[in-house]
Write an enzyme that holds these catalytic residues in place. Structure first.
Site, PDB file in Angstrom:
ATOM      1  N   GLU A 168     -58.516 -14.105   6.749  1.00 59.01           N
ATOM      2  CA  GLU A 168     -58.048 -12.717   6.712  1.00 59.01           C
ATOM      3  C   GLU A 168     -58.810 -11.828   5.714  1.00 59.01           C
ATOM      4  O   GLU A 168     -58.375 -10.747   5.379  1.00 59.01           O
ATOM      5  CB  GLU A 168     -56.536 -12.671   6.410  1.00 59.01           C
ATOM      6  CG  GLU A 168     -55.643 -12.506   7.621  1.00 59.01           C
ATOM      7  CD  GLU A 168     -55.522 -13.762   8.486  1.00 59.01           C
ATOM      8  OE1 GLU A 168     -56.043 -14.835   8.089  1.00 59.01           O
ATOM      9  OE2 GLU A 168     -54.937 -13.672   9.576  1.00 59.01           O
ATOM     10  N   ARG A 218     -56.116 -22.594   5.616  1.00 59.95           N
ATOM     11  CA  ARG A 218     -56.133 -21.514   6.626  1.00 59.95           C
ATOM     12  C   ARG A 218     -57.569 -21.015   6.743  1.00 59.95           C
ATOM     13  O   ARG A 218     -58.098 -20.342   5.844  1.00 59.95           O
ATOM     14  CB  ARG A 218     -55.179 -20.391   6.199  1.00 59.95           C
ATOM     15  CG  ARG A 218     -55.058 -19.267   7.194  1.00 59.95           C
ATOM     16  CD  ARG A 218     -53.736 -19.263   7.907  1.00 59.95           C
ATOM     17  NE  ARG A 218     -53.703 -18.241   8.939  1.00 59.95           N
ATOM     18  CZ  ARG A 218     -52.903 -17.193   8.923  1.00 59.95           C
ATOM     19  NH1 ARG A 218     -52.042 -17.033   7.924  1.00 59.95           N
ATOM     20  NH2 ARG A 218     -52.913 -16.313   9.898  1.00 59.95           N
ATOM     21  N   GLN A 343     -42.941  -2.589  13.278  1.00 65.05           N
ATOM     22  CA  GLN A 343     -42.264  -1.441  12.676  1.00 65.05           C
ATOM     23  C   GLN A 343     -41.374  -1.780  11.486  1.00 65.05           C
ATOM     24  O   GLN A 343     -41.335  -1.031  10.523  1.00 65.05           O
ATOM     25  CB  GLN A 343     -41.453  -0.703  13.745  1.00 65.05           C
ATOM     26  CG  GLN A 343     -42.305   0.270  14.523  1.00 65.05           C
ATOM     27  CD  GLN A 343     -41.535   0.946  15.635  1.00 65.05           C
ATOM     28  OE1 GLN A 343     -41.710   0.617  16.794  1.00 65.05           O
ATOM     29  NE2 GLN A 343     -40.680   1.868  15.283  1.00 65.05           N
ATOM     30  N   LYS A 573     -49.553  20.988  14.186  1.00 64.54           N
ATOM     31  CA  LYS A 573     -49.858  20.688  12.778  1.00 64.54           C
ATOM     32  C   LYS A 573     -51.366  20.489  12.584  1.00 64.54           C
ATOM     33  O   LYS A 573     -52.054  20.059  13.511  1.00 64.54           O
ATOM     34  CB  LYS A 573     -49.151  19.399  12.341  1.00 64.54           C
ATOM     35  CG  LYS A 573     -47.655  19.561  12.181  1.00 64.54           C
ATOM     36  CD  LYS A 573     -47.024  18.328  11.583  1.00 64.54           C
ATOM     37  CE  LYS A 573     -46.904  17.187  12.576  1.00 64.54           C
ATOM     38  NZ  LYS A 573     -45.949  17.399  13.666  1.00 64.54           N
TER      39      LYS A 573
HETATM   40  P1  NAP Z   1     -42.401  12.848  17.545  1.00 67.20           P
HETATM   41  O1  NAP Z   1     -43.074  11.706  16.906  1.00 67.20           O
HETATM   42  O2  NAP Z   1     -41.445  13.657  16.761  1.00 67.20           O
HETATM   43  O3  NAP Z   1     -43.566  13.807  18.085  1.00 67.20           O
HETATM   44  C1  NAP Z   1     -43.315  15.008  18.733  1.00 67.20           C
HETATM   45  C2  NAP Z   1     -44.620  15.762  18.941  1.00 67.20           C
HETATM   46  O4  NAP Z   1     -44.309  16.973  19.581  1.00 67.20           O
HETATM   47  C3  NAP Z   1     -45.339  16.085  17.657  1.00 67.20           C
HETATM   48  O5  NAP Z   1     -46.707  15.854  17.870  1.00 67.20           O
HETATM   49  C4  NAP Z   1     -45.048  17.565  17.440  1.00 67.20           C
HETATM   50  O6  NAP Z   1     -46.214  18.093  16.853  1.00 67.20           O
HETATM   51  C5  NAP Z   1     -44.800  18.083  18.845  1.00 67.20           C
HETATM   52  N1  NAP Z   1     -43.770  19.111  18.908  1.00 67.20           N
HETATM   53  C6  NAP Z   1     -42.538  19.108  18.333  1.00 67.20           C
HETATM   54  N2  NAP Z   1     -41.855  20.202  18.659  1.00 67.20           N
HETATM   55  C7  NAP Z   1     -42.649  20.933  19.465  1.00 67.20           C
HETATM   56  C8  NAP Z   1     -42.490  22.182  20.118  1.00 67.20           C
HETATM   57  N3  NAP Z   1     -41.381  22.896  20.015  1.00 67.20           N
HETATM   58  N4  NAP Z   1     -43.522  22.646  20.851  1.00 67.20           N
HETATM   59  C9  NAP Z   1     -44.669  21.939  20.963  1.00 67.20           C
HETATM   60  N5  NAP Z   1     -44.867  20.751  20.359  1.00 67.20           N
HETATM   61  C10 NAP Z   1     -43.868  20.262  19.618  1.00 67.20           C
HETATM   62  O7  NAP Z   1     -41.623  12.421  18.835  1.00 67.20           O
HETATM   63  P2  NAP Z   1     -42.042  11.430  19.993  1.00 67.20           P
HETATM   64  O8  NAP Z   1     -43.504  11.368  20.187  1.00 67.20           O
HETATM   65  O9  NAP Z   1     -41.196  11.841  21.140  1.00 67.20           O
HETATM   66  O10 NAP Z   1     -41.543  10.037  19.480  1.00 67.20           O
HETATM   67  C11 NAP Z   1     -40.140   9.805  19.232  1.00 67.20           C
HETATM   68  C12 NAP Z   1     -39.927   8.683  18.264  1.00 67.20           C
HETATM   69  O11 NAP Z   1     -40.343   7.458  18.830  1.00 67.20           O
HETATM   70  C13 NAP Z   1     -40.723   8.859  16.997  1.00 67.20           C
HETATM   71  O12 NAP Z   1     -39.936   8.500  15.903  1.00 67.20           O
HETATM   72  C14 NAP Z   1     -41.851   7.906  17.154  1.00 67.20           C
HETATM   73  O13 NAP Z   1     -42.283   7.410  15.902  1.00 67.20           O
HETATM   74  C15 NAP Z   1     -41.262   6.805  18.008  1.00 67.20           C
HETATM   75  N6  NAP Z   1     -42.326   6.168  18.817  1.00 67.20           N
HETATM   76  C16 NAP Z   1     -43.318   5.498  18.202  1.00 67.20           C
HETATM   77  C17 NAP Z   1     -44.338   4.931  18.933  1.00 67.20           C
HETATM   78  C18 NAP Z   1     -45.465   4.191  18.266  1.00 67.20           C
HETATM   79  O14 NAP Z   1     -45.560   4.137  17.060  1.00 67.20           O
HETATM   80  N7  NAP Z   1     -46.374   3.595  18.996  1.00 67.20           N
HETATM   81  C19 NAP Z   1     -44.344   5.044  20.311  1.00 67.20           C
HETATM   82  C20 NAP Z   1     -43.316   5.758  20.921  1.00 67.20           C
HETATM   83  C21 NAP Z   1     -42.319   6.321  20.160  1.00 67.20           C
HETATM   84  P3  NAP Z   1     -46.376  19.583  16.345  1.00 67.20           P
HETATM   85  O15 NAP Z   1     -45.027  19.985  15.832  1.00 67.20           O
HETATM   86  O16 NAP Z   1     -47.435  19.506  15.294  1.00 67.20           O
HETATM   87  O17 NAP Z   1     -46.829  20.341  17.514  1.00 67.20           O
HETATM   88 FE1  SF4 Z   2     -41.885  -7.337  13.353  1.00 65.91          FE
HETATM   89 FE2  SF4 Z   2     -39.520  -7.629  14.528  1.00 65.91          FE
HETATM   90 FE3  SF4 Z   2     -41.306  -5.917  15.544  1.00 65.91          FE
HETATM   91 FE4  SF4 Z   2     -41.655  -8.580  15.721  1.00 65.91          FE
HETATM   92  S1  SF4 Z   2     -40.039  -7.359  16.683  1.00 65.91           S
HETATM   93  S2  SF4 Z   2     -43.187  -7.110  15.108  1.00 65.91           S
HETATM   94  S3  SF4 Z   2     -40.837  -9.241  13.769  1.00 65.91           S
HETATM   95  S4  SF4 Z   2     -40.318  -5.777  13.564  1.00 65.91           S
END
Ligand code: NAP
Ligand code: SF4
Length: 682
Positions: A168, A218, A343, A573
């Site tokens: 790693e 490892r 996460q 943003k």
């Molecule tokens: P989010 O993370 O809050 O993103 C919303 C996006 O929409 C932002 O880019 C925001 O950017 C934009 N936005 C917000 N209000 C707006 C408006 N009125 N008009 C235009 N743009 C607007 O929400 P999400 O993408 O729906 O995700 C929801 C939750 O699920 C989050 O907590 C996220 O972390 C989680 N999630 C995570 C993953 C991952 O990590 N792979 C995958 C799916 C979901 P601006 O305000 O800058 O425009």
């Molecule tokens: Fe980590 Fe749990 Fe997500 Fe697996 S399911 S990656 S252990 S948080």
């Protein structure tokens, strides 16, 4: 009972000791290692995982042999006799349950996050702001003595052995590789010199601990960084350390600074076991395969094909402490599968928090979040079968309550129904399989297509039938306020993300995605597409991994394919696109989109939409994005239609959890945690 997994449950004879099965619970830093006062909690954590039929061997999270080798100034260190009795709490707890445990000796070298870091050469890691100091000859000898001292203290603490961490990109790896070792003395230059540190550490440790003490080494099977070791050196090292006393090889894949994903969801199952297979031709001691192994079928297949002698899983034991017992009892369908999201485990660790697990919030909170059997069974109505509702229902039912779960749509899952459609996230289906099984096992009554109105909620609260009413109705996509021409937002090209992911509405070749949060990234990934069954050779070529593992660092030029669509991802943003993604996974998602030429625009003002497309200003400069579709991924609002209009008295007797309570930055981690905590209280 005839086992479905005969290879997995064949004991492994190490000569002086036997491991009862072929499962290793691999090292996972919990954060508890760093505080000696938390060792009772750490002992509970390990005991829970080894109780009944647990893994054949456990490796602890990394413990450093001296202060400078710690990941942070306060990292768990075993360098003095005074600390031994804290470690005895762990070994006692594990041995009481008939388990075996090795302590990992981890020296982070240039990856340490503090001022006093040391390495082979004074070369800063690209993922660290601190610069290491180059060790002199006397100091290298002291480092070796510290490793040996640490192993001897681990033996005094009754560990069954140690794992010497040499992969790693940590300290030992930094001596092995030309990337980080530019020394001109007898510790640098030719490979015989670069591997001297590893050999001396193993040799002198073996001399100090005697023969009846497990030494796991490892080994980095592929560094996945430029100037990493080629296979010929890896094989040479393996033979050399085997000859001076290693009992088992565990495998490491990729340095932490590598820009190739190795553990995230999108990495195919068992993606690297061909490398352990190759190592088997070089050495005669057992070899452990690791990375992206999370279910018994995959584990059994790896062993059956003789790709390794054992399989290592770390995160799957956070997700389900009883993984081995369930596999042993042929109850694999009851395993709560790790979805490789990082996460609640690695992301939390890298934010300085104690780790837990998204799908199992009890992980590392075994003595706090307890699901005791209730003495006062209640009738509970739960409205909404997303992650929050499913968790509260199944845990409450497990505790002995009678639960009826109402779901407006024709299936369970909520936001997970969409997540599981994203390429590389199919493991999310396993979470749904787990919930279905738990509902069946604990007798949750599920009523689908039951769209509960606020009048019905009032009736549930006022009536005799239910003692508790839980509202977990989740979220709705936020609609946005962008000026439009006559056709404007009703233009057929404007879609919401559920229309794309759930309803499978047709999407053209040129796409603008409004919103660059997790969902915007997911939708872009979905639109770039990927086959259901990932072809491993193709995946290697795409990421530039040498399928023969011969090249330095196992790196070759990645194969570039023309992207399936022209995608632009936008946000208002001015911060970096993808900033809200997971700390340890976001870079891989972003890199995948960059490789597919996705344009990521920040500092955007949305002017209007019309037949021509999306009119925006980017940092003040007007631009028209001529696209076939505009997909709105602008976050969510709470779905409160079932309760918003109710009076205060009724509202105060409801339990509102998950996205229905607060939609902003909602993720499944919070939803599941809230569901579990509520169910434990009811
Ligand atoms: P989010 O993370 O809050 O993103 C919303 C996006 O929409 C932002 O880019 C925001 O950017 C934009 N936005 C917000 N209000 C707006 C408006 N009125 N008009 C235009 N743009 C607007 O929400 P999400 O993408 O729906 O995700 C929801 C939750 O699920 C989050 O907590 C996220 O972390 C989680 N999630 C995570 C993953 C991952 O990590 N792979 C995958 C799916 C979901 P601006 O305000 O800058 O425009
Ligand atoms: Fe980590 Fe749990 Fe997500 Fe697996 S399911 S990656 S252990 S948080």
């Amino acid at each position: 009972m005839i086992s479905n997994y005969p290879n997995l449950f064949t004991p492994l004879d190490l000569g002086f000791t036997e491991l009862k099965n072929r499962v290793l619970m691999g090292s996972m830093h919990t954060g508890l290692e760093d505080n000696l006062e938390e060792y009772d909690r750490l002992a509970d954590y390990f005991a829970e995982r080894v109780r009944g039929d647990g893994p054949g061997l456990i490796i602890t999270g990394g413990i450093s042999p001296n202060k400078s080798g710690g990941i942070s100034p306060n990292s768990g260190t075993l360098d003095i006799v005074d600390n031994v009795h804290y470690h005895k709490k762990i070994t006692q707890a594990v041995h009481k349950e008939n388990g075996k445990i090795c302590m990992q000796i981890l020296h982070t070298g240039r990856y340490g996050y503090h001022n006093d870091i040391v390495s082979a050469s004074a070369i800063k890691a690209p993922i660290n702001k601190y610069v290491p100091r180059e060790l002199n000859e006397t100091e290298i000898q002291q480092e070796i003595r510290d490793f040996v001292n640490c192993a001897v203290l681990a033996k005094d603490a009754n560990y069954d052995g140690v794992e010497i961490m040499a992969s790693e990109g940590y300290f030992i790896n930094q001596f092995l590789s030309l990337r980080t070792n530019k020394r001109q003395d007898e510790w640098g230059g030719c490979f015989e010199n670069r591997m001297r540190l590893a050999i001396e550490i193993v040799k002198r440790t073996r001399e100090a601990v005697g023969d009846h003490f497990i030494i796991v080494f490892r080994l980095s099977l592929m560094d996945l960084v430029e100037e990493g070791c080629p296979w010929v050196e890896i094989a040479q090292l393996a033979k050399a350390v085997e000859s001076v006393g290693v009992n088992i090889f565990n495998s490491g894949i990729g340095w932490h600074e590598a820009r190739i994903p190795t553990i995230v969801t999108s990495v195919p199952a068992a993606a690297f076991t061909r490398a352990t297979r190759k190592l088997k031709e070089e050495v005669s001691i057992p070899i452990i395969a690791t990375n992206r192994i999370n279910n018994p079928e995959t584990a059994e297949e790896i062993l059956r094909q003789n790709h390794s002698d054992m399989v290592s899983m770390a995160r799957p034991f956070l997700a389900d402490p009883h993984w081995v017992q369930k596999a042993r009892d042929n109850r694999a369908d009851e395993i709560n599968t790790c979805i490789a999201c990082n996460q609640a485990c690695l992301d939390q660790i890298f934010s300085g928090e104690t780790m837990s697990c998204l799908v199992n919030p009890r992980a590392a909170r075994e003595s706090e979040l307890i699901y005791t059997q209730t003495n006062t069974p209640k009738n509970i109505a739960v409205i909404g079968a997303g992650p929050a509702g499913l968790t509260v229902s199944t845990v409450a039912a497990q505790r002995g309550h009678q639960v009826t779960l109402f779901e407006a749509s024709d299936d369970i899952g909520g936001q997970f129904r969409m997540a599981q459609r994203i390429p590389g996230k199919s493991d999310f289906k396993e979470t749904m399989r787990y919930y279905r099984k738990m509902m069946e096992r604990y007798g949750v009554e599920l009523r689908l297509n039951a769209d509960i109105s606020s009048d019905q909620v009032k009736e549930m609260v006022d009536g005799e039938q239910y003692d508790e009413v839980v509202v977990s109705t989740g979220v709705l996509p936020r609609s946005i306020d962008i000026p439009m021409s006559a056709s404007g937002i009703n233009h057929p090209g404007v879609l919401t993300y559920p229309e794309v992911l759930l309803k499978r509405k047709k999407v053209g070749k040129r796409v603008a995605i409004i919103g660059s949060g997790g969902i915007g990234f997911d939708v872009a990934t979905f639109l770039l597409g990927q086959e259901e069954e990932v072809d491993l050779d193709k995946w290697y070529r795409q990421w530039g991994i040498d399928p023969a593992f011969e090249a330095p660092g196992a790196l070759i030029e990645p194969e570039i394919e023309s992207p399936k669509r022209q995608i632009t991802l936008l946000q208002r943003k001015a911060t970096k696109s993808g900033k809200s993604l997971g700390k340890t996974t976001g870079w891989a998602h972003k890199l995948h989109l960059e490789k597919n030429d996705v344009r990521m625009l920040i500092d955007v003002i949305y002017d209007r939409m019309d037949e021509q497309g999306l009119h925006v200003r980017v940092s003040g400069e007007p631009e028209v994005l001529e696209v076939d579709n505009i997909i709105i991924c602008a976050g969510q609002i709470s779905n409160d239609s079932a309760f918003a209009s109710l009076d205060k008295e009724i509202l105060s007797s409801l339990h509102v959890i998950g996205g229905a309570s607060i939609a902003s930055e909602l993720d499944a981690k919070r939803a599941i945690l809230q569901g579990a905590e509520l169910a434990a209280r009811l």
